[in-house]
Design a protein around this motif. Structure first.
Motif, short mmCIF file in Angstrom:
data_model
loop_
_atom_site.label_atom_id
_atom_site.label_comp_id
_atom_site.label_asym_id
_atom_site.label_seq_id
_atom_site.Cartn_x
_atom_site.Cartn_y
_atom_site.Cartn_z
N ASN A 1 0.82 -1.22 0.00
CA ASN A 1 0.00 0.00 0.00
C ASN A 1 0.85 1.26 0.00
OD1 ASN A 1 -3.03 -0.60 0.35
ND2 ASN A 1 -2.05 -2.07 1.73
N SER A 2 2.12 1.14 -0.39
CA SER A 2 3.03 2.27 -0.23
C SER A 2 2.76 3.40 -1.20
CB SER A 2 4.48 1.78 -0.37
OG SER A 2 4.70 1.22 -1.66
N ASN A 3 2.26 3.10 -2.41
CA ASN A 3 1.98 4.15 -3.38
C ASN A 3 0.71 4.90 -2.98
OD1 ASN A 3 0.55 5.09 -6.06
ND2 ASN A 3 2.71 4.89 -6.57
N PRO A 4 0.68 6.21 -3.12
CA PRO A 4 -0.52 6.95 -2.69
C PRO A 4 -1.74 6.73 -3.58
CG PRO A 4 1.08 8.45 -3.69
CD PRO A 4 1.77 7.13 -3.54
N PHE A 5 -1.54 6.16 -4.78
CA PHE A 5 -2.65 6.08 -5.73
C PHE A 5 -3.23 4.69 -5.92
CE2 PHE A 5 0.22 9.51 -7.34
CZ PHE A 5 -0.58 10.57 -7.00
N TYR A 6 -2.42 3.65 -5.79
CA TYR A 6 -2.92 2.30 -6.02
C TYR A 6 -2.22 1.33 -5.09
CZ TYR A 6 1.38 1.24 -8.71
OH TYR A 6 2.67 1.03 -9.12
N ARG A 7 -2.82 0.14 -4.95
CA ARG A 7 -2.20 -0.89 -4.11
C ARG A 7 -2.12 -2.20 -4.88
NH1 ARG A 7 -5.52 -4.44 -4.78
NH2 ARG A 7 -7.48 -4.78 -3.68
N TYR A 8 -1.18 -3.04 -4.46
CA TYR A 8 -1.00 -4.36 -5.06
C TYR A 8 -1.25 -5.42 -4.00
CZ TYR A 8 1.41 -8.49 -6.95
OH TYR A 8 1.73 -9.75 -7.38
N ASP A 9 -2.17 -6.35 -4.31
CA ASP A 9 -2.49 -7.46 -3.40
C ASP A 9 -1.99 -8.75 -4.04
OD1 ASP A 9 -3.49 -9.35 -1.73
OD2 ASP A 9 -5.59 -8.71 -1.85
N PRO A 10 -0.82 -9.24 -3.63
CA PRO A 10 -0.28 -10.47 -4.22
C PRO A 10 -1.20 -11.66 -4.07
CG PRO A 10 1.36 -9.38 -2.84
CD PRO A 10 0.05 -8.71 -2.57
N ASP A 11 -2.02 -11.66 -3.00
CA ASP A 11 -2.93 -12.79 -2.77
C ASP A 11 -3.95 -12.95 -3.88
OD1 ASP A 11 -2.38 -14.49 -0.76
OD2 ASP A 11 -3.75 -13.62 0.70
N GLN A 12 -4.30 -11.83 -4.53
CA GLN A 12 -5.30 -11.87 -5.59
C GLN A 12 -4.68 -11.94 -6.99
OE1 GLN A 12 -7.74 -12.87 -3.64
NE2 GLN A 12 -9.19 -11.69 -4.86
N CYS A 13 -3.37 -11.83 -7.06
CA CYS A 13 -2.67 -11.76 -8.34
C CYS A 13 -2.61 -13.14 -9.00
CB CYS A 13 -1.27 -11.23 -8.13
SG CYS A 13 -0.29 -11.12 -9.63
N ILE A 14 -2.98 -13.22 -10.27
CA ILE A 14 -2.99 -14.49 -10.99
C ILE A 14 -1.74 -14.65 -11.86
CG2 ILE A 14 -5.50 -14.60 -11.01
CD1 ILE A 14 -5.33 -13.73 -13.99
N LEU A 15 -0.81 -13.70 -11.81
CA LEU A 15 0.44 -13.76 -12.55
C LEU A 15 0.21 -13.84 -14.07
CD1 LEU A 15 2.35 -16.24 -10.22
CD2 LEU A 15 2.54 -13.75 -10.27
N CYS A 16 -0.81 -13.12 -14.52
CA CYS A 16 -1.09 -13.11 -15.96
C CYS A 16 -0.04 -12.32 -16.74
CB CYS A 16 -2.47 -12.54 -16.23
SG CYS A 16 -2.62 -10.78 -15.83
N GLY A 17 0.60 -11.36 -16.07
CA GLY A 17 1.64 -10.57 -16.72
C GLY A 17 1.15 -9.38 -17.51
N ARG A 18 -0.16 -9.11 -17.51
CA ARG A 18 -0.65 -7.93 -18.24
C ARG A 18 0.04 -6.66 -17.76
NH1 ARG A 18 -7.16 -7.42 -18.84
NH2 ARG A 18 -7.63 -9.23 -20.16
N CYS A 19 0.14 -6.52 -16.44
CA CYS A 19 0.73 -5.30 -15.89
C CYS A 19 2.19 -5.16 -16.32
CB CYS A 19 0.61 -5.29 -14.37
SG CYS A 19 1.43 -6.68 -13.55
N VAL A 20 2.90 -6.29 -16.39
CA VAL A 20 4.30 -6.27 -16.79
C VAL A 20 4.42 -5.88 -18.25
CG1 VAL A 20 6.38 -7.66 -17.06
CG2 VAL A 20 4.93 -7.97 -15.04
N GLU A 21 3.59 -6.48 -19.09
CA GLU A 21 3.64 -6.17 -20.52
C GLU A 21 3.32 -4.69 -20.75
OE1 GLU A 21 4.24 -6.66 -24.54
OE2 GLU A 21 4.71 -8.04 -22.90
N ALA A 22 2.32 -4.16 -20.04
CA ALA A 22 1.96 -2.75 -20.18
C ALA A 22 3.11 -1.85 -19.75
CB ALA A 22 0.70 -2.44 -19.38
N CYS A 23 3.75 -2.20 -18.66
CA CYS A 23 4.83 -1.37 -18.12
C CYS A 23 6.09 -1.45 -18.97
CB CYS A 23 5.14 -1.81 -16.68
SG CYS A 23 6.34 -0.77 -15.85
N GLN A 24 6.42 -2.66 -19.42
CA GLN A 24 7.66 -2.84 -20.18
C GLN A 24 7.54 -2.41 -21.63
OE1 GLN A 24 10.71 -3.78 -19.25
NE2 GLN A 24 10.31 -4.36 -17.14
N ASN A 25 6.38 -2.66 -22.26
CA ASN A 25 6.32 -2.51 -23.71
C ASN A 25 5.22 -1.60 -24.25
OD1 ASN A 25 8.52 -4.24 -24.18
ND2 ASN A 25 7.21 -6.03 -23.91
#
Length: 980
Positions: free
Chosen positions: A117-141
Motif C-alpha cells: 500500500n506504499s503508493n498513494p494512488f494504487y495498491r498491489y495485493d499479491p494474494d489476488q494476483c494471478i500472474l497473468c503478466g498484463r501489468c508487466v507487458e503494459a509497463c515494459q512494452n
C-alpha cells in the motif's frame, strides 16, 4: 491477425484472461487453447492463415481451458459480491461465469506476501494476483517505464517493482497502466477501495468471515456469481461514468471518469480513445483531486479597500460591465486588454475573442500560446501553410527516425512519449535527441546531441547543408512541391560543419551522424517544443526545422512531418479560435478586408481594423500608461510571464483588473474583481490537442458553489454590455464558429459524439485531415516555401561575467506548469512536495553543494532561494529549475527577462544567465521517498513467460504457439514440450 483476433472479430466466445487487445499475446494463462492440426495451441499467438481448421469446442481443448482456469483460481480468491472490482468488467469473474465453473480443482492458497500500500494512488495485493503478466507487458512494452517484472524464480512467484522494492521506493511513475489492464482486483485504485459497492466498505476481518461463510454454505459458484451480478447491477445506479478530455498537457488523452456524488472513484481509459487508447500518465489518471479542493473560488469577489467581499453574480457582472464601459468611454477601446486561456474550451476561447472584438471593439486579445508555441506556429504557417502538426501521433509512431529538439516528452507529453519509446524498443525506430539535459528520451537515444544553449538553428542548418552537399536531398519533392530553393541554398553557405561545431559545441562527427541517420530514414518526424521556441530566434529555428523536412521530402506522407508539441491541453485550440491580436478564428488576418467584413456580417457589428497588442506588449503598454484595464480568463500572468517583478509592477498600475479563475492565484491578488470559474469536469465543450484533434468533453460534476463555466460568465457580461447573446449550449457556439471559419466548416457536435474526433481542416461534409499536405500546400501553386533563416545570438551571451551560469527551465512529470492544480492533489504533492534546482556533479563539487544545499539563484532581474539536487541530468555550468513550485517566491520567472522572439514576442525564457550563492551547505534533500527518480528501472523484453514454462512445477497444456504449430519447442531445461 492471430487466430484469437479472428475469433473475436467473428463474435465467437472463447475465454481469454491474459490477452488484451492493446497488449497482444502474453501466453501466460492458457485459457484460449484451441485444437489445430491435431494439437492443442494458444489461439492468442497462433498466426491466422487461410484455410485453417480451428476447433474451439474440441473436448480436449475444453478440458485444457478448464484446467487453465483452475490454475488461475488457485491464485485468486473469488469473493465478488464484496469486491471493489465487481463492476461488470472483471475478466476473472466474467470468464469463470461464462465457463460455468462451479468448483475448482485446486483450492485457493494464500501467498506469503503482504499487500503493498506504499503508493498513494494504487495498491498491489499479491494474494489476488494471478500472474497473468498484463501489468508487466503494459509497463515494459506499452508505457515502457520498465519497472515491473514477475520473479519466476521464487517458490511463489509474484510481480515485483524494480529489483524487488516497495512500489513507492521504485522507479514507478504512477501512470496507472498496470491498474488499467489488471484483469482482477490485484491492482486497484485506492480511491475505489471501500467505495465501489454496497458492501465493499466492510472492515477486512468481517469481510473475511463473510467470504468463508458463503463458501461453506453455497454448493457452487453459480449462486455466488448470480448474487454478485445482482450487486454489480446495483452499482450501476450508484456510479456515474462520464467521458472527458484531460485538462493537462497537449496530448489530448480522453477517458471515462467514475464518480459517486462528488467523489472521483477512478479514471478508466478506453481502447476507443483516439489519442491514448488505454494509456494515461500520473496527472491524467490520478490528478483530479483539485476539483474538490477547499481552495476553490466559490463566489464572486469585489475588492473593498484592502480586502475582498463576497457579492452576488449580478452585482459582480454589473460592476465589471460598468467599469469596462467607463474605461472604454474615457480612454478608448484599445485601453483594455483581454487574455484568454489554454485551459478553457474552444467555445470559451471563441467567445473571449468575440467579446474583445465585437463587444469591446479592440483586437487586444491574446492567449498563453504566446509564451511557448507562437514561434512554432509562425514557422509552420510561413513555410507550409497551417499552424499545426502536419500529421498525427500515429505518424510519429510509424516513423523510421524521430528527432526531438528542445523537448522532453517523457515528462511534458508522457503518453505521446510512450509511442516513441515503444516504437524505439519494439519496432526498430531510431531516435535523435538534442537537449541541454540528459532526460529520459536522451538516455534512450541512438544519438544524443548536447548543443550550447540557443544554437539549435546553427546545427540544424549545418546538417541541412551537408545533406544537400552530399546529394541526399529529395530532388523530386523539391521540384514538384516546393518553391524558393534557389534563394534558400546560398543562405546555407556559412553553415559549414566546422563553423557549426565551433558555435554549438557539437563535434562534427555527431553532425555527420545525424545527417546520415536522416539519409537512411525513409520517414522522418521532428518534434520540438519550448527548448526551441523560447529564444530570441525561436521562430527562426522553427523555420529551420521546417526547411530541413522540406529539403528531405519528409512532409505529406504517413510517418513523416513537423510536430511542435503543444504544452497545454487547449493551447492549440486557443490559437485556432482567434485568441490572437492579428487573426480571427482559423488564422484569417484581421487586416484582410474581405475576412473582416465577413465577420462583421456574421456578428452584425463593425470591427476594429488595426492589429491589437499581444500579452507581452500589453505589459509594456501598462508601464507606458496607455493600457488601463485587463480582463484575464484562466491565466496566472504574474508568474507565467517572463520577468515576474516587471509584470507584477505593471499590474499594480492598472486602474481595473478582472481575474476569472478556479483558484485564488498570485495574479488574483492584484484583481479588483474575481469571478469564480468552473474547471473542465464541470462543463461541456471541446478541446483541440497537439495534433489538431478536436474532442468533446462532457460534464462530470455540477459546478461547485456558485462557480460557473467560463462561457456562461462571458455571455452574462457581454449581454450587460449590449451584446444580446443567446447561446443555450456550447454546441451553439461551435455551430457559429464553424459557419464563420472555413477551417472548421464540418465540425458539429454529433460528429464528435462519444470518442469520435475530427482533425482540422474539416470539410463541410465532415471529412477531416489526419495528415496534411498530401495533395499540396495551401499557397499559390500548391507549393511549400523554403525560407532563409537568421541566427540570433542568445541575449545571455552578452550578460556580465559575474552571471557565469546558464539557467534552463521546463516541466516536471508530476506537476503541471506553475502547479496551481497539481499541488492540490495530495498524492502528487506527497511525491514531489517542492521544486528544486538541478546542479551537475562537477559544478556541485566546485561550489561545495550537495543534495539539500540551500542556494540563492540571482539574475539581472531577480532572485529565488531553492534547495539543490546534484544530478548528471545536467552538465557543466548549466542549471535546471522546473517551472512549478508551491511557493510563489520560488517561481523561475523572477529570474527571466524581457527579451523575446524577434517575430512573435514569445519571451526568451531559456536565455538566462545567473550566479549562485550557497546559503546553507546542509539541508534535507528536496527529492523525497516516492520520487521515481530515486528508483532503478529494470528493462526487460516483457513478461518472460519462457521462465514460467521452464519451472519444474509447470505442466504444459500446449505445444508452444511461439513456434509453428506441430513443431515442438525446447523448454528451459532442454526437454521437449508437448501436449499434456
Amino acid at each position: 491477425m492471430t487466430v484469437l483476433q479472428a475469433i473475436n472479430a467473428a463474435g465467437i466466445e472463447l475465454p481469454q484472461v491474459c490477452y488484451h487487445p492493446s497488449l497482444g499475446p502474453i501466453e501466460t494463462c492458457d485459457t484460449c487453447i484451441v485444437e489445430f492440426g491435431g494439437s492443442l495451441v494458444r489461439a492468442c499467438s497462433l498466426p491466422a492463415e487461410p484455410d485453417q481448421r480451428i476447433r474451439t469446442k474440441a473436448v480436449s481443448a475444453q478440458f485444457a481451458r478448464k484446467e487453465a482456469m483452475d490454475r488461475i483460481l488457485k491464485n485468486h480468491q473469488l469473493y465478488c459480491t464484496v469486491c471493489d472490482n465487481n463492476n461488470g468488467n472483471c475478466t476473472i469473474h466474467n470468464t469463470a461465469a461464462k465457463m460455468q465453473i462451479e468448483h475448482q480443482s485446486y483450492p485457493f492458497r494464500e501467498k506469503p506476501y503482504e499487500e503493498d500500500n506504499s503508493n498513494p494512488f494504487y495498491r498491489y495485493d499479491p494474494d489476488q494476483c494471478i500472474l497473468c503478466g498484463r501489468c508487466v507487458e503494459a509497463c515494459q512494452n506499452l508505457q515502457v517505464s520498465e519497472v515491473l517484472s514477475i520473479d519466476w524464480g521464487r517458490a511463489e512467484p509474484r510481480v515485483i517493482w524494480d529489483d524487488d522494492v516497495a512500489i513507492n521506493d521504485s522507479s514507478c511513475v504512477s501512470c496507472g497502466h498496470c491498474v488499467t489492464v489488471c484483469p482482477c482486483n490485484a491492482l486497484m485504485e485506492k480511491s475505489m477501495l471501500g467505495e465501489a459497492g454496497i458492501m465493499t466498505g466492510i472492515e477486512s476481518s468481517t469481510k473475511a468471515k463473510m467470504i468463508d461463510f458463503v463458501k461453506e454454505t453455497e454448493p457452487g459458484y453459480g449462486p455466488i456469481f448470480a448474487v454478485s451480478e445482482l450487486e454489480s447491477a446495483v452499482r450501476e445506479s450508484l456510479i456515474k461514468k462520464t467521458k472527458t478530455v484531460c485538462t493537462y498537457c497537449g496530448v489530448g488523452c480522453s477517458f471515462d471518469v467514475w464518480t459517486k456524488g462528488r467523489k472521483i472513484l477512478k479514471v478508466e481509459p478506453q481502447a476507443d480513445a483516439p489519442v491514448n487508447g488505454i494509456s494515461t500518465c500520473v496527472k491524467g489518471k490520478f490528478g483530479w483531486d483539485f476539483v474538490n479542493s477547499p481552495d476553490r473560488l466559490l463566489h464572486p469577489l469585489i475588492r473593498r479597500g484592502d480586502h475582498f467581499e463576497t457579492v452576488s453574480w449580478d452585482e459582480a457582472l454589473n460592476y465589471v460591465a460598468a467599469k469596462l464601459g467607463e474605461i472604454r468611454g474615457e480612454y478608448g477601446p484599445n485601453a483594455i486588454g483581454y487574455i484568454s486561456s489554454s485551459k478553457c474550451t474552444n467555445e470559451e476561447n471563441y467567445l473571449m475573442q468575440k467579446f474583445a472584438r465585437a463587444v469591446m471593439n479592440t483586437n487586444n486579445i491574446d492567449n498563453c500560446s504566446r509564451y511557448c508555441q507562437a514561434p512554432a506556429t509562425f514557422g509552420l504557417r510561413r513555410t507550409m501553410g497551417y499552424g499545426g502538426d502536419t500529421g498525427s501521433i500515429t505518424d510519429i509512431a510509424q516513423a523510421d527516425l524521430v528527432m526531438i529538439v528542445g523537448a522532453n516528452p517523457a515528462e511534458s507529453h508522457p503518453v505521446l512519449a510512450t509511442r516513441v519509446r515503444r516504437a524505439h524498443k519494439k519496432h526498430g525506430q531510431k531516435l535523435i535527441v538534442s537537449d541541454l539535459r540528459k532526460n529520459d528520451m536522451a538516455e534512450r537515444a541512438d544519438l544524443f546531441i548536447h548543443p550550447n544553449p540557443g544554437t539549435d538553428l546553427v546545427w540544424l542548418s549545418a546538417v541541412t547543408k551537408y545533406i544537400v552537399d552530399q546529394g541526399w536531398h529529395d530532388e523530386t519533392f523539391l521540384r514538384e512541391k516546393v518553391n524558393g530553393l534557389e534563394a534558400y541554398l546560398p543562405t546555407l553557405e556559412s553553415y559549414t560543419l566546422e563553423n557549426a561545431s565551433q558555435i554549438t559545441g557539437i563535434p562534427t562527427e555527431q553532425l555527420v551522424q545525424a545527417a546520415e541517420m536522416i539519409r537512411d530514414a525513409n520517414r522522418l518526424c521532428i518534434l520540438w517544443a519550448m527548448g526551441v521556441t523560447q529564444h530570441v530566434g525561436g521562430s527562426e529555428t522553427s523555420t529551420a526545422i521546417c526547411n530541413l523536412l522540406l529539403v528531405t521530402g519528409n512532409v505529406g506522407r504517413p510517418g513523416t512531418g513537423a510536430y511542435p508539441l503543444r504544452g497545454h491541453n487547449n493551447v492549440q485550440g486557443a490559437g485556432d479560435f482567434g485568441c490572437a491580436p492579428d487573426v480571427f478564428p482559423g488564422y484569417e488576418a484581421v487586416a484582410n478586408d474581405d475576412v473582416r467584413q465577413r465577420y462583421e456580417r456574421h456578428w452584425n457589428v463593425t470591427l476594429p481594423t488595426e492589429k491589437g497588442l499581444n500579452n507581452h506588449q500589453m505589459v509594456d503598454a501598462i508601464h507606458e500608461g496607455s493600457l488601463k484595464a485587463m480582463y484575464l480568463m484562466g491565466e496566472d500572468m504574474t508568474l507565467v510571464d517572463a520577468n515576474s517583478n516587471y509584470v507584477q509592477d505593471a499590474f499594480q498600475k492598472l486602474e481595473f483588473l478582472v481575474v476569472q479563475d478556479v483558484f485564488f492565484s498570485k495574479t488574483a491578488q492584484y484583481a479588483d474583481v474575481i469571478l469564480p470559474a468552473s474547471p473542465s469536469l464541470e462543463k461541456e465543450g471541446t478541446f483541440t490537442n497537439t495534433e489538431r484533434r478536436m474532442q468533446r468533453l462532457y460534464q462530470v460534476l455540477d459546478p461547485l458553489g456558485e462557480s460557473r463555466p467560463d462561457w456562461k460568465i462571458l455571455m452574462g457580461l457581454a449581454n450587460r454590455l449590449g451584446a444580446n447573446w443567446s447561446y443555450q449550449h456550447p454546441s451553439d457556439i461551435m455551430a457559429e464558429a464553424a459557419a464563420a471559419a472555413g477551417m472548421f466548416a464540418g465540425v458539429r457536435y454529433d460528429r464528435l459524439e462519444g470518442y469520435q474526433s475530427l482533425q482540422w481542416p474539416v470539410l463541410e461534409d465532415g471529412t477531416d485531415s489526419p495528415l496534411l499536405y498530401q495533395d499540396g500546400f495551401p499557397f499559390e501553386g500548391g507549393k511549400a516555401r523554403l525560407l532563409p533563416t537568421q541566427f540570433f545570438e542568445p541575449v545571455c551571451w552578452s550578460d556580465p561575467e559575474e552571471f557565469d551560469l546558464h539557467l534552463n527551465n521546463g516541466r516536471m512529470l508530476e506537476h503541471f506548469h506553475e502547479g496551481n492544480l497539481t499541488y492540490r492533489v495530495r498524492g502528487i504533492a506527497e511525491k514531489v512536495p517542492t521544486t528544486y534546482v538541478e546542479i551537475s556533479p562537477e559544478l556541485a563539487a566546485n561550489r561545495g553543494v550537495t543534495d539539500g544545499t540551500l542556494v540563492r539563484i540571482i539574475s539581472r532581474y531577480g532572485a529565488v532561494r531553492v534547495r539543490a539536487v546534484v544530478t548528471d541530468r545536467v552538465s557543466g555550468k548549466e542549471l535546471y529549475l522546473p517551472m512549478n513550485s508551491p511557493k510563489h517566491e520560488e517561481a523561475v520567472n523572477y529570474l527571466t527577462g524581457n527579451a523575446s522572439d524577434v517575430n512573435t514576442s514569445t519571451p526568451a525564457y531559456k536565455e538566462v544567465s545567473v550566479r549562485m550563492e550557497v546559503l546553507d551547505d546542509k539541508g534535507p534533500s528536496p527529492i523525497k521517498r516516492g520520487n521515481y527518480r530515486l528508483g532503478q528501472k529494470n528493462p526487460l523484453p516483457g513478461v518472460q513467460v519462457e521462465l514460467k514454462w521452464a519451472r519444474k512445477d509447470y505442466k504444459p497444456l500446449v505445444i508452444s504457439s511461439r513456434t509453428r504449430a506441430g513443431s515442438p519447442q525446447q523448454s528451459g531445461d532442454g526437454k521437449t514440450k508437448g501436449a499434456d
